[in-house]
Design a protein around this motif. Structure first.
Motif, PDB file in Angstrom:
ATOM      1  N   ARG A 179      69.556  12.864  22.107  1.00 17.34           N
ATOM      2  CA  ARG A 179      68.926  12.491  20.839  1.00 17.34           C
ATOM      3  C   ARG A 179      69.939  11.773  19.929  1.00 17.34           C
ATOM      4  NH1 ARG A 179      64.554  15.816  19.471  1.00 17.34           N
ATOM      5  NH2 ARG A 179      63.379  16.298  21.372  1.00 17.34           N
ATOM      6  N   PRO A 180      69.492  10.790  19.153  1.00 16.07           N
ATOM      7  CA  PRO A 180      70.401  10.164  18.182  1.00 16.07           C
ATOM      8  C   PRO A 180      70.668  11.068  16.982  1.00 16.07           C
ATOM      9  CG  PRO A 180      68.203   9.238  17.971  1.00 16.07           C
ATOM     10  CD  PRO A 180      68.178  10.132  19.185  1.00 16.07           C
ATOM     11  N   ARG A 181      69.745  11.988  16.711  1.00 13.12           N
ATOM     12  CA  ARG A 181      69.904  12.939  15.609  1.00 13.12           C
ATOM     13  C   ARG A 181      69.005  14.136  15.880  1.00 13.12           C
ATOM     14  NH1 ARG A 181      67.128   8.702  14.119  1.00 13.12           N
ATOM     15  NH2 ARG A 181      69.006   7.686  13.317  1.00 13.12           N
ATOM     16  N   ILE A 182      69.305  15.246  15.177  1.00 14.03           N
ATOM     17  CA  ILE A 182      68.522  16.471  15.320  1.00 14.03           C
ATOM     18  C   ILE A 182      67.725  16.696  14.050  1.00 14.03           C
ATOM     19  CG2 ILE A 182      68.638  18.974  15.643  1.00 14.03           C
ATOM     20  CD1 ILE A 182      69.399  17.386  18.131  1.00 14.03           C
ATOM     21  N   ASP A 186      63.508  20.365  15.836  1.00 14.83           N
ATOM     22  CA  ASP A 186      64.437  20.691  16.920  1.00 14.83           C
ATOM     23  C   ASP A 186      65.188  21.988  16.613  1.00 14.83           C
ATOM     24  OD1 ASP A 186      63.888  18.249  18.321  1.00 14.83           O
ATOM     25  OD2 ASP A 186      65.167  17.217  16.869  1.00 14.83           O
ATOM     26  N   LEU A 187      65.618  22.136  15.354  1.00 11.44           N
ATOM     27  CA  LEU A 187      66.376  23.328  14.962  1.00 11.44           C
ATOM     28  C   LEU A 187      65.533  24.593  15.102  1.00 11.44           C
ATOM     29  CD1 LEU A 187      68.190  22.004  11.754  1.00 11.44           C
ATOM     30  CD2 LEU A 187      69.203  22.397  14.005  1.00 11.44           C
ATOM     31  N   ALA A 188      64.216  24.446  14.931  1.00 10.67           N
ATOM     32  CA  ALA A 188      63.333  25.610  15.011  1.00 10.67           C
ATOM     33  C   ALA A 188      63.183  26.113  16.439  1.00 10.67           C
ATOM     34  CB  ALA A 188      61.959  25.251  14.437  1.00 10.67           C
ATOM     35  N   GLU A 189      63.498  25.266  17.417  1.00  2.03           N
ATOM     36  CA  GLU A 189      63.272  25.631  18.820  1.00  2.03           C
ATOM     37  C   GLU A 189      64.517  26.167  19.515  1.00  2.03           C
ATOM     38  OE1 GLU A 189      60.329  25.695  20.229  1.00  2.03           O
ATOM     39  OE2 GLU A 189      59.475  25.043  18.311  1.00  2.03           O
ATOM     40  N   ILE A 190      65.685  26.036  18.902  1.00  2.00           N
ATOM     41  CA  ILE A 190      66.924  26.420  19.592  1.00  2.00           C
ATOM     42  C   ILE A 190      67.318  27.863  19.260  1.00  2.00           C
ATOM     43  CG2 ILE A 190      67.724  24.035  19.527  1.00  2.00           C
ATOM     44  CD1 ILE A 190      69.660  24.805  17.325  1.00  2.00           C
ATOM     45  N   ARG A 191      68.188  28.391  20.093  1.00  2.00           N
ATOM     46  CA  ARG A 191      68.758  29.719  19.845  1.00  2.00           C
ATOM     47  C   ARG A 191      70.187  29.520  19.339  1.00  2.00           C
ATOM     48  NH1 ARG A 191      66.982  34.504  20.693  1.00  2.00           N
ATOM     49  NH2 ARG A 191      65.276  33.729  22.010  1.00  2.00           N
ATOM     50  N   PRO A 262      74.372  14.462  15.391  1.00  2.00           N
ATOM     51  CA  PRO A 262      74.228  14.630  13.933  1.00  2.00           C
ATOM     52  C   PRO A 262      72.961  15.398  13.554  1.00  2.00           C
ATOM     53  CG  PRO A 262      74.801  12.373  14.486  1.00  2.00           C
ATOM     54  CD  PRO A 262      74.485  13.046  15.783  1.00  2.00           C
ATOM     55  N   VAL A 263      73.077  16.185  12.472  1.00  2.00           N
ATOM     56  CA  VAL A 263      71.928  16.922  11.925  1.00  2.00           C
ATOM     57  C   VAL A 263      71.803  16.521  10.454  1.00  2.00           C
ATOM     58  CG1 VAL A 263      70.811  19.166  11.689  1.00  2.00           C
ATOM     59  CG2 VAL A 263      72.541  18.831  13.466  1.00  2.00           C
TER      60      VAL A 263
END
Length: 301
Positions: A179-182, A186-191, A262-263
């Protein structure tokens, strides 16, 4: 009431033992006790409570300890500043900071400072969090603390030096690595691999995620950013970390099995110096602080 009375009293409060302070100062326990008794006579209240395992300050004792420690630290700094003004570049700079700070923010500054002031020394005291750095700065004869800038702390000045954007540390074989950015989704799906809840940077990140409505799913907690990045590289989760100089410089950069994406939806993290009084810093302490500020800013600063 003398300065020696107050210094001994502060030492007793910190050690929790009259005998330990007597050994450290090379005096008798009776002599140490006399300093405390003189303060109690002049204040008219008990300052210490005796227990089987030592002594602890009473409520009045804690008030006196806090005020005396702050005053002594300021006085000691003023004396050192005067002495350094006379001696020139001879002296020391005492810094408290987290475990990863020296590597990421100060390595270039340490070399630069050493070349410019070869007769000066740098002393580093490692603490586990910004709050502990604040405590150490207030309690000891330290000059500077490198911290995550946060809420105001009584008796402490905070001076931001650099703003750090957030990046996601993720394995190169993870779908998010391309991904070029997050984004927030996306943040809601990660651990998440996270810092301890007591850390200031963790508090900043949690507040930013909450503002985005992102749940904090995590079963892994680490002590510092470098460890979070290592665990992400091992595939144990995803680490949202600041774009650390010397580690993730150049958001989106790649290297080996790890990527840093990047986020931009997260507000940058501010880090910098905490001091009791910027105007009261010794010339050498100010020179080192300015050196770190310049090297963090990059070429041309």
């Amino acid at each position: 009431m003398t300065l020696d009375d107050l210094r001994v009293f502060i030492a007793v409060c910190r050690a929790g033992s009259l005998s330990a302070v007597a050994r450290d100062l090379g005096r008798t326990q009776s002599a140490v006790s006399q300093h405390v008794k003189r303060l109690e006579r002049e204040t008219g209240v008990a300052l210490l409570e005796r227990h089987t395992r030592g002594v602890v300050p009473t409520q009045a004792g804690r008030v006196l300890q806090t005020a005396a420690a702050h005053s002594m630290a300021g006085l000691d700094m003023a004396v050192r500043s005067i002495q350094e003004s006379v001696r020139g570049d001879v002296g020391s700079v005492r810094v408290t900071t987290g475990a990863t700070t020296l590597r990421h923010f100060m390595s270039e500054a340490v070399v630069d400072f050493h070349h410019r002031y070869p007769r000066a020394s740098l002393e580093f005291q490692t603490e586990s969090s910004s709050s502990r750095c604040f405590d150490a700065l207030a309690a000891d004869d330290l000059d500077l603390a490198w911290v995550t800038i946060g809420e105001r702390v009584r008796g402490i000045e905070q001076h931001p030096v650099v703003e750090l954007p957030w990046v996601l540390a993720v394995r190169a074989d993870d779908p998010l690595a391309a991904r070029p950015r997050i984004g927030a989704d996306d943040l809601a799906e990660i651990r998440h691999i996270r810092l301890p809840a007591r850390s200031t940077s963790r508090a900043h990140l949690d507040a930013a995620l909450a503002a985005l409505g992102v749940p904090g799913r995590s079963d892994t907690s680490v002590a510092d950013w470098d460890t979070a990045i290592l665990l992400a590289e091992l595939g144990l989760g995803h680490a949202v970390v600041p774009d650390l100089p010397g580690r993730t410089a150049g958001s989106g950069g790649s290297g080996g099995a790890l990527r840093f994406v990047p986020v931009p939806v997260l507000p940058p993290l501010s880090v910098g110096w905490a001091v009791r009084s910027w105007d009261a810093l010794t010339p050498l302490a100010r020179a080192f602080a300015d050196t770190v500020r310049r090297t963090c800013a990059g070429p041309g600063a």
